[in-house]
Design a protein around this motif. Structure first.
Motif, PDB file in Angstrom:
ATOM      1  N   SER A  46       0.832  -1.202   0.000  1.00  0.00           N
ATOM      2  CA  SER A  46       0.000   0.000   0.000  1.00  0.00           C
ATOM      3  C   SER A  46       0.868   1.254   0.000  1.00  0.00           C
ATOM      4  O   SER A  46       1.932   1.299   0.600  1.00  0.00           O
ATOM      5  N   ASP A  47       0.376   2.308  -0.645  1.00  0.00           N
ATOM      6  CA  ASP A  47       1.048   3.601  -0.622  1.00  0.00           C
ATOM      7  C   ASP A  47       0.512   4.486   0.510  1.00  0.00           C
ATOM      8  O   ASP A  47       0.822   5.668   0.577  1.00  0.00           O
ATOM      9  N   ALA A  48      -0.277   3.907   1.408  1.00  0.00           N
ATOM     10  CA  ALA A  48      -0.920   4.673   2.467  1.00  0.00           C
ATOM     11  C   ALA A  48      -0.016   4.911   3.675  1.00  0.00           C
ATOM     12  O   ALA A  48      -0.444   5.515   4.649  1.00  0.00           O
ATOM     13  N   TYR A  49       1.232   4.447   3.622  1.00  0.00           N
ATOM     14  CA  TYR A  49       2.125   4.537   4.760  1.00  0.00           C
ATOM     15  C   TYR A  49       3.415   5.227   4.383  1.00  0.00           C
ATOM     16  O   TYR A  49       3.852   5.176   3.250  1.00  0.00           O
ATOM     17  N   GLU A  50       4.028   5.836   5.384  1.00  0.00           N
ATOM     18  CA  GLU A  50       5.361   6.399   5.193  1.00  0.00           C
ATOM     19  C   GLU A  50       6.368   5.408   5.765  1.00  0.00           C
ATOM     20  O   GLU A  50       6.164   4.858   6.840  1.00  0.00           O
ATOM     21  N   TRP A  51       7.444   5.186   5.037  1.00  0.00           N
ATOM     22  CA  TRP A  51       8.476   4.244   5.459  1.00  0.00           C
ATOM     23  C   TRP A  51       9.699   5.021   5.914  1.00  0.00           C
ATOM     24  O   TRP A  51      10.208   5.871   5.200  1.00  0.00           O
ATOM     25  N   ILE A  52      10.175   4.713   7.114  1.00  0.00           N
ATOM     26  CA  ILE A  52      11.327   5.394   7.689  1.00  0.00           C
ATOM     27  C   ILE A  52      12.404   4.338   7.933  1.00  0.00           C
ATOM     28  O   ILE A  52      12.237   3.468   8.793  1.00  0.00           O
ATOM     29  N   PRO A  53      13.500   4.388   7.183  1.00  0.00           N
ATOM     30  CA  PRO A  53      14.573   3.406   7.407  1.00  0.00           C
ATOM     31  C   PRO A  53      15.161   3.570   8.810  1.00  0.00           C
ATOM     32  O   PRO A  53      15.458   4.683   9.241  1.00  0.00           O
ATOM     33  N   MET A  54      15.314   2.452   9.513  1.00  0.00           N
ATOM     34  CA  MET A  54      15.854   2.492  10.869  1.00  0.00           C
ATOM     35  C   MET A  54      17.317   2.098  10.917  1.00  0.00           C
ATOM     36  O   MET A  54      18.076   2.627  11.702  1.00  0.00           O
ATOM     37  N   ARG A  55      17.701   1.141  10.103  1.00  0.00           N
ATOM     38  CA  ARG A  55      19.086   0.673  10.151  1.00  0.00           C
ATOM     39  C   ARG A  55      19.374  -0.164   8.920  1.00  0.00           C
ATOM     40  O   ARG A  55      18.480  -0.755   8.338  1.00  0.00           O
ATOM     41  N   THR A  56      20.651  -0.197   8.568  1.00  0.00           N
ATOM     42  CA  THR A  56      21.122  -1.079   7.519  1.00  0.00           C
ATOM     43  C   THR A  56      21.916  -2.179   8.199  1.00  0.00           C
ATOM     44  O   THR A  56      22.839  -1.896   8.965  1.00  0.00           O
ATOM     45  N   VAL A  57      21.528  -3.401   7.941  1.00  0.00           N
ATOM     46  CA  VAL A  57      22.160  -4.533   8.601  1.00  0.00           C
ATOM     47  C   VAL A  57      23.007  -5.294   7.599  1.00  0.00           C
ATOM     48  O   VAL A  57      22.530  -5.657   6.527  1.00  0.00           O
ATOM     49  N   PRO A  58      24.278  -5.559   7.935  1.00  0.00           N
ATOM     50  CA  PRO A  58      25.095  -6.364   7.015  1.00  0.00           C
ATOM     51  C   PRO A  58      24.592  -7.806   6.972  1.00  0.00           C
ATOM     52  O   PRO A  58      24.043  -8.310   7.946  1.00  0.00           O
ATOM     53  N   LEU A  59      24.782  -8.430   5.845  1.00  0.00           N
ATOM     54  CA  LEU A  59      24.378  -9.819   5.651  1.00  0.00           C
ATOM     55  C   LEU A  59      25.604 -10.593   5.197  1.00  0.00           C
ATOM     56  O   LEU A  59      26.306 -10.160   4.277  1.00  0.00           O
ATOM     57  N   TYR A  60      25.880 -11.711   5.829  1.00  0.00           N
ATOM     58  CA  TYR A  60      27.083 -12.484   5.538  1.00  0.00           C
ATOM     59  C   TYR A  60      26.721 -13.909   5.136  1.00  0.00           C
ATOM     60  O   TYR A  60      25.720 -14.457   5.585  1.00  0.00           O
ATOM     61  N   VAL A  61      27.578 -14.509   4.331  1.00  0.00           N
ATOM     62  CA  VAL A  61      27.540 -15.941   4.058  1.00  0.00           C
ATOM     63  C   VAL A  61      28.736 -16.522   4.794  1.00  0.00           C
ATOM     64  O   VAL A  61      29.861 -16.042   4.642  1.00  0.00           O
ATOM     65  N   VAL A  62      28.515 -17.544   5.602  1.00  0.00           N
ATOM     66  CA  VAL A  62      29.590 -18.162   6.374  1.00  0.00           C
ATOM     67  C   VAL A  62      29.801 -19.571   5.848  1.00  0.00           C
ATOM     68  O   VAL A  62      28.846 -20.344   5.732  1.00  0.00           O
ATOM     69  N   VAL A  63      31.053 -19.880   5.524  1.00  0.00           N
ATOM     70  CA  VAL A  63      31.404 -21.213   5.022  1.00  0.00           C
ATOM     71  C   VAL A  63      32.648 -21.697   5.770  1.00  0.00           C
ATOM     72  O   VAL A  63      33.407 -20.896   6.313  1.00  0.00           O
TER      73      VAL A  63
END
Length: 109
Positions: free
Chosen positions: A86-103
């Protein structure tokens, strides 16, 4: 942006709007299950230290469940990693989280 600072700003806006409109100081928050272990408790702890009279109603679930709560007006704030359609809401970014692949160390030749 510091996550707790972002939530404090969002909740302050909500509180002032509620108080101005004559409503109780209860903030209903729906959030993803994965955020309940660490992020949400940290956010609320910092906020409640600053505003001890504000109460929270918390609901956690998968994206479909919490999105339905927002769409049905059963929560005031939604903390999610995916936007509603829906376009009825405002989105406020709170944080950017790193994403890792572990092998294992010897996995890559």
């Amino acid at each position: 942006m510091c996550v707790s600072y972002g939530l404090v700003n969002i909740c302050c806006w909500w509180i002032f709007k509620q108080l101005k409109d004559g409503f109780a100081s209860l903030i209903r928050i729906a959030y993803l299950n994965i955020l309940g272990a660490e992020l949400v408790p940290k956010l609320l702890h910092g906020f409640q230290q600053r505003y001890p009279k504000i109460r929270f109603e918390l609901v956690q679930g998968n994206h479909t469940f919490i999105s339905n709560r927002m769409e049905n007006g059963e929560c005031d704030l939604l903390i999610s990693s995916a936007k509603l359609e829906s376009d009825a809401y405002e989105w406020i970014p709170m944080r950017t989280v790193p994403l890792y692949v572990v092998v294992p160390l010897n996995w890559i030749p």
